[in-house]
Structures are given as structure tokens and as C-alpha cells.
Design a protein around this motif. Structure first.
Motif, PDB file in Angstrom:
ATOM      1  N   GLU A 194      -6.566  -2.480   8.727  1.00  0.00           N
ATOM      2  CA  GLU A 194      -6.455  -0.858   8.106  1.00  0.00           C
ATOM      3  C   GLU A 194      -7.349  -0.070   8.908  1.00  0.00           C
ATOM      4  O   GLU A 194      -7.003   0.963   9.210  1.00  0.00           O
ATOM      5  N   THR A 243      -6.626   0.082  13.301  1.00  0.00           N
ATOM      6  CA  THR A 243      -5.191   0.452  13.311  1.00  0.00           C
ATOM      7  C   THR A 243      -4.878   2.121  12.708  1.00  0.00           C
ATOM      8  O   THR A 243      -4.339   2.928  13.623  1.00  0.00           O
ATOM      9  N   ALA A 261       3.041  -3.044  11.859  1.00  0.00           N
ATOM     10  CA  ALA A 261       3.060  -2.774  10.280  1.00  0.00           C
ATOM     11  C   ALA A 261       3.956  -3.872   9.776  1.00  0.00           C
ATOM     12  O   ALA A 261       3.480  -4.301   8.630  1.00  0.00           O
ATOM     13  N   GLU A 306       2.469  -6.127   6.447  1.00  0.00           N
ATOM     14  CA  GLU A 306       3.215  -6.144   5.256  1.00  0.00           C
ATOM     15  C   GLU A 306       3.445  -7.930   5.015  1.00  0.00           C
ATOM     16  O   GLU A 306       3.409  -7.932   3.874  1.00  0.00           O
ATOM     17  N   ASN A 364      -2.655   1.898   2.799  1.00  0.00           N
ATOM     18  CA  ASN A 364      -2.536   1.914   4.537  1.00  0.00           C
ATOM     19  C   ASN A 364      -1.515   3.228   4.585  1.00  0.00           C
ATOM     20  O   ASN A 364      -0.734   3.019   5.081  1.00  0.00           O
ATOM     21  N   SER A 369      -1.470   4.685   7.393  1.00  0.00           N
ATOM     22  CA  SER A 369      -0.887   4.416   9.102  1.00  0.00           C
ATOM     23  C   SER A 369       0.307   3.881   8.651  1.00  0.00           C
ATOM     24  O   SER A 369       1.393   3.998   9.635  1.00  0.00           O
ATOM     25  N   VAL A 370       0.810   3.296   7.861  1.00  0.00           N
ATOM     26  CA  VAL A 370       2.226   2.392   7.754  1.00  0.00           C
ATOM     27  C   VAL A 370       3.240   3.770   7.536  1.00  0.00           C
ATOM     28  O   VAL A 370       4.475   3.430   8.129  1.00  0.00           O
ATOM     29  N   PHE A 410       4.183   4.272  11.187  1.00  0.00           N
ATOM     30  CA  PHE A 410       5.009   3.252  11.730  1.00  0.00           C
ATOM     31  C   PHE A 410       6.552   3.382  11.303  1.00  0.00           C
ATOM     32  O   PHE A 410       7.128   3.197  11.981  1.00  0.00           O
ATOM     33  N   LEU A 458       9.166  -0.694   5.952  1.00  0.00           N
ATOM     34  CA  LEU A 458       7.849  -0.980   6.189  1.00  0.00           C
ATOM     35  C   LEU A 458       6.931  -0.476   5.138  1.00  0.00           C
ATOM     36  O   LEU A 458       5.685  -1.011   4.893  1.00  0.00           O
TER      37      LEU A 458
END
Length: 622
Positions: free
Chosen positions: A243, A246, A276, A280, A302, A304-305, A308, A317
Motif C-alpha cells: 500500500e 505502490t 493489484a 487482492e 487502497n 491506488s487500486v 489499476f 480488481l
């Protein structure tokens, strides 16, 4: 003429900024705001808020926090141990949230409070460059606030903030005393390059040559940690530091993309775009993470997912993030507004279930995860860790596993202990040598992990293991690893296999070849359950009205024992409500044997608990 000169002197800075600077790749430098979210894109976020309950919940959470910030005093320059990081993160959370709140609502209270926070931080003596993460996160905060609020900040505030970014953020990054992170392959590189690049891009027109040099340096340097995701997206530092590293890596890519119109091919670095999926699969059926290495034991949101999912055009995702959002009343992440930016164009009303129940990472710290279902809360989840204690933020947890079933975590990992609590007691946790203080810490050594201890000895730091065989067959999800190198001082061979059999139970099988001396072999599992030992080979675990049966098979006498998880040193963290379940045996010299431990979550009376030798387990590698 006299008045014309006065007018020019007053408005020259605006004329200069309006004459768009040319960037290195030929693009024109965008006016503010230029980082992450361009002018006019607010409407895209508000459209999501109006039509989707997940975005609406995140949006309302941010605004609710903004309202709280209004009555709180600005951060003060107070270190905790060696770190100012707590204050940097507080500042980043406040400035990012308030800047977002102002752009979305026009509420000038948010603008004024963000300006107040930034001016307070600009007045700090320094941002603690000896622990450069502190500088990086503070620079990120100041850059976002400066850029997003630029057109409504007073000229004097802009000057103070810009100079602070330059003198307390960018310039220290040029000093070799502080910038060793440029050559690192871990999260420090990602966070620090991202933060300083944010500062350089936000203030680009003030020093274009220097800013471009910072960007060029970062594009080259950040490839080092991005190489760690190869070949399939696995991240060696585990769930929590995924986390951290990334998220800032994605911030970096997103920022340079909005400014330059490209990310210079970085997002195509091998494995990165797939990572990602790795994250997961690290989430169990209980919603808890597989928290190996330095990692907390609770789930994280998160942002940032969302990036992605957008890049991959794959809403599945977001299966875990959507669940975390809807089931969590207090989303806690200082980068939370970024999920709204990266969610533009993503609709969350239909997030499909991930297609795969099995994942194996092939990176430095190899991990296998498997489950019987994504949607059944009673499903079985099994995570298996190999790698090396010498990896960044590593523990002596090679061969360790976690297990969920019937909505409970039965086999657990204690996770990390807060660094400051150990550093304050002069425990040198950053020395990774075999004799280091690090391995005296209860939560860091193999005695407290779900792995093996031989003759009461530590795992060997220099040892390293890999996932050698694995099977995605639904009736025998499995992975095996030769972990001998972690025990080479005591054993001739040790191979561990883990499997979910027929979607009904778990087996952990250790195949052991002893040397010419008898050894004391201890198999350990940390658990939050209450344990009742029924006999030498059977135990019943209970928690929250649910039960799990543990049965062992070994062709030598063995006993199940319970050990306290209470601290062994005055600096160790407490571990209330947990116990260590051990299977112990004396293995004679030169023996070859196998210990099989079965974890049965249901009252299955007709199970055939025979298990084949590891060499006969099915394998996708064949």
C-alpha cells in the motif's frame, strides 16, 4: 510610460506564467492545477458522487473529515523518536482532503484552513531530512495544496510555500547525506521520488531547469523498485508496504502523466500493471490480510487500486475495495481523495467477482494464496509464504501460513510491532544479521510464526525458499516449497506443502530428513481460538461459537502442546487473546519422515485423511 512600467512590474509574474514553458518532451507546461486532477475535471468526480453510492460514501467521508480539521490547530514540529513522519502524514491528510473539499464545494473555510496548515509547515525549521520519508510526505502535501489551491492563495502565501518546497524539500534531496534512497529497491525509493517530483512539478515555473532534472532523476531511479514487481506483480515487502510503496509509485505515474501526457513507459515495467491482483489475493475470506513480514493485521483501503482498475479496464480488481468501503464507517487513508481522481470513468454498480481462486507470485518473496470462494463468507482461505528473512521488512516466517474458514481466522500472524516502541528501548531492529537484536523480538522470529523450529534455533537469515510446485485444481489447491536452507544447520532436508483438499479441509505436510543427531522438532500455529487438547494427536479449536478440528499424523511419538503468546522481553508487544499451538516430536538420527497436520473446519466424520507424498501432489508445472 511611467504607469506602463508600474503595470508591467505588477503583472509580469502572471505574463511569464501565461507564456507556457516547454517541457523536455515538447509538451507545454500546464497552468495550475496540473497535478492529478486538471481544471474542469471536478465535474467528472461529482458525476460519480451523484450516481454511485460507493463514491458518495468516500466523498462524504472526506468532507466530514474536512469539517473536523477546521477546529484543529495546525501540526507542530514535534518528532517521535527519529521521525517527524507522524506530522508529515497528518499534514498530507489535512491538505489533500481540504484541497479536494475546496475544489468540489467551493467552501472557502477549507481553502483558508489548508493555507493555514501549509504556512505552519513552511515555518518549520526543517522537515527532518535524516529520515527522508518525512520530507517526502511533507513535500507531497505542500505540492498538492500549492498546486490545487494556487489560483486562490494569496501571493505572499504562494511565495512562502514555494520557497519551503524548494529549500526544505527539493534541495535536501540533492544532498548525498540524505538521498541514499535513490539507489534503493524498496518503498523508500518510491515514496521519496514521488514526493520530491510532486514538489518539482508544482513549482516548475520557478526553477524549470532544476525541476526537469528532478523529474529525469526520478524516472531513472524509480525503475529500481518497479523491477521488484516482476514477473507477475508480487511485491516482496508484503501487504502493508505494498500500500505504501505502490500508492506513491502510482501517485508519481499519475502526476507525470497529467503534466507530460505520458509516463515514459514506466507503467509497462514487467509485472507492475498486474500487481493489484496480487494485493487482492492477499485478502482472506474474513476480510483480514495475509499479514506476513512487517504488516498490521487489519485490512486497509487502497486508493491506488482504482488506478489499476482504470488502467486494466478491469472492475473486478475493486471487489475487495468496494467491500471495504461499504463495510467500513471510517475510511482511513491520507490519500483517500486520490481514489476519487483515479475512479473517474469507473462505474462501481457492477463489480464482478475475480475469476481466479488461486495465485502464486514468482518474485523475491514468493507467496501462494488459495480459496474455495470469493462470495461465501464461510469459505476456506489459505496463504503460504516462502522467501527469506533477509528481505526488506522480513521476519523469520519462511514456510508460514494463515487460514480462514467459517468466517474466522484460525491460523494467524501477529504481524509487526511499532518501530518506535522498540527503538525507544535501543533495540536495533534494522540490523538483519543472524545475531541481530531484530530476531530477539517475539513477533519477528520463527518461534511465534506458523512454521518450524528445530532444537530451539532461529531460522537462518541467509536461507531462501521458493514455491517449487503448485496446483490450481479446485479439488486440490496446493503449493510446496523446499525450505531446507532455513534449517541447514540441523536438518538434511525439509520440504513443506500446503493444500485445500476437496474444498473441505486444509493439510500442512512437512517431509523431513534428519542428520546424524536426534532433533527436537516443533510445528507451530498461532491462533486466537480457545484450544482444547483431546489427545496427543487431536485438538479442538473454538471461537465465536464455531469449531475447527486439528489432527496430526506422524510415524514417531508426538504431542500437542500449548504455549503462551505473552511477551518474552520487556520491549515486546502484548498479544492478548492468542495462544501458540505446537506439535512436538523427537526425531531420531538419520530418519526420513513426514508430519501431516489437518485443519478441519466442519464436523466431517467420514473424511479420508490420508495424504500422498509431496512428490505425488498434482502440479501445474508439469
Amino acid at each position: 510610460m511611467k504607469y506602463l512600467k508600474i503595470i508591467l512590474l505588477i503583472f509580469l509574474p502572471y505574463f511569464v506564467s501565461a507564456q507556457q514553458l516547454k517541457l523536455e518532451n515538447g509538451q507545454e507546461l500546464k497552468l495550475h492545477p496540473r497535478l492529478l486532477l486538471l481544471a474542469g475535471q471536478e465535474k467528472d468526480i461529482l458525476e460519480n458522487v451523484a450516481t454511485d453510492k460507493v463514491y458518495r460514501l468516500i466523498h462524504e467521508t472526506i468532507l466530514r473529515e474536512c469539517d473536523k480539521f477546521l477546529s484543529e490547530p495546525p501540526v507542530k514540529e514535534i518528532k517521535i523518536g527519529m521521525r517527524l513522519l507522524d506530522k508529515s502524514r497528518t499534514c498530507l491528510s489535512r491538505v489533500f482532503y481540504l484541497s479536494y473539499g475546496y475544489r468540489m464545494t467551493g467552501n472557502k473555510s477549507y481553502l483558508k484552513r489548508a493555507e493555514q496548515e501549509m504556512l505552519a509547515v513552511a515555518n518549520f525549521n526543517k522537515w527532518n531530512p535524516t529520515h527522508f520519508l518525512d520530507v517526502a510526505e511533507m513535500t507531497t502535501a505542500m505540492a498538492i495544496g500549492y498546486d490545487w489551491l494556487y489560483n486562490d492563495l494569496s501571493e505572499s502565501s504562494r511565495k512562502i510555500i514555494s520557497e519551503a518546497i524548494l529549500n526544505k524539500g527539493i534541495k535536501p534531496s540533492l544532498d548525498s547525506t540524505y538521498n541514499g534512497w535513490l539507489g534503493k529497491k524498496n518503498n523508500w525509493n518510491q515514496v521519496c521520488n514521488s514526493g520530491i517530483t510532486f514538489g518539482a512539478l508544482a513549482t516548475y515555473e520557478d526553477h524549470p531547469k532544476l525541476s526537469q532534472e528532478i523529474v529525469d532523476r526520478a524516472v531513472k531511479s524509480i525503475k529500481l523498485p518497479m523491477g521488484q514487481y516482476a514477473p507477475d506483480g508480487g511485491y516482496p515487502e508484503g501487504y502493508m508496504y505494498w500500500e505504501y510503496g505502490t500508492s506513491f509509485n502510482v501517485l508519481f505515474l499519475s502526476a507525470i502523466k497529467t503534466v507530460y501526457g505520458e509516463d515514459f513507459g514506466l507503467s509497462t515495467e514487467p509485472g507492475f500493471i498486474n500487481t493489484a491482483s496480487f494485493l487482492e489475493h492477499l485478502t482472506g475470506t474474513t476480510g483480514k490480510p495475509f499479514n506476513y513480514s512487517d504488516c498490521i493485521s487489519t485490512a486497509q483501503f487502497n486508493p491506488s487500486v482504482f488506478w489499476f482498475a482504470n488502467q486494466n479496464k478491469d472492475n473486478s480488481l475493486l471487489f475487495i475495495e468496494k467491500s471495504n468501503t461499504l463495510n467500513n464507517d471510517s475510511l482511513r487513508n491520507r490519500l483517500l481523495p486520490a481514489s476519487m481522481v483515479w475512479g473517474i470513468g469507473l462505474k462501481l454498480d457492477d463489480v464482478p467477482v475475480p475469476l481466479k481462486n488461486f495465485w502464486v507470485s514468482e518474485g523475491e518473496n514468493q507467496v501462494a494464496t488459495m480459496r474455495t470462494s470469493w462470495t461465501d463468507k464461510n469459505a476456506i482461505y489459505l496463504g503460504f509464504k516462502t522467501g527469506s528473512p533477509s528481505a526488506s521488512h522480513g521476519h523469520m516466517d519462511v514456510g508460514s501460513f494463515v487460514m480462514d474458514a467459517n468466517g474466522e481466522r484460525w491460523a494467524m500472524d501477529f504481524g509487526m510491532q511499532q518501530y518506535e516502541s522498540l527503538e525507544a528501548q535501543q533495540v536495533n531492529i534494522w540490523n538483519m544479521s543472524q545475531e541481530s537484536d531484530r530476531w530477539k523480538v517475539f513477533r519477528y522470529n520463527n518461534f511465534a510464526h506458523n512454521t518450524v523450529t528445530v532444537n530451539g534455533n532461529l531460522q537462518l537469515v541467509a536461507g531462501k525458499a521458493f514455491i517449487e510446485h503448485s496446483s490450481s485444481n479446485p479439488n486440490f489447491l496446493s503449493a510446496t516449497s523446499n525450505i531446507t536452507s532455513l534449517y541447514a544447520d540441523n536438518l538434511k532436508k525439509l520440504v513443506r506443502g500446503v493444500a485445500i483438499v476437496d474444498e473441505k479441509y486444509v493439510v500442512i505436510r512437512d517431509e523431513v530428513e534428519n542428520k546424524s543427531k536426534e532433533v527436537n522438532y516443533r510445528w507451530t500455529m498461532a491462533t486466537p481460538a480457545s484450544v482444547k487438547i483431546l489427545n496427543d494427536t487431536t485438538a479442538e479449536l473454538s471461537q465465536n461459537g464455531k469449531k475447527l478440528l486439528l489432527k496430526t499424523q506422524l510415524n514417531y511419538p508426538s504431542k500437542i502442546r500449548l504455549y503462551s503468546a505473552a511477551p518474552t522481553n520487556n520491549y515486546d508487544a502484548k498479544n492478548p487473546g492468542t495462544v501458540l499451538l505446537a506439535v512436538e516430536a523427537k526425531l531420531p538420527a538419520d530418519c526420513k519422515t513426514a508430519l501431516s497436520v489437518f485443519l478441519i473446519p466442519k464436523d466431517e466424520k467420514k473424511l479420508d485423511l490420508k495424504v500422498k507424498a509431496l512428490k505425488d501432489w498434482p502440479s501445474d508445472n508439469n
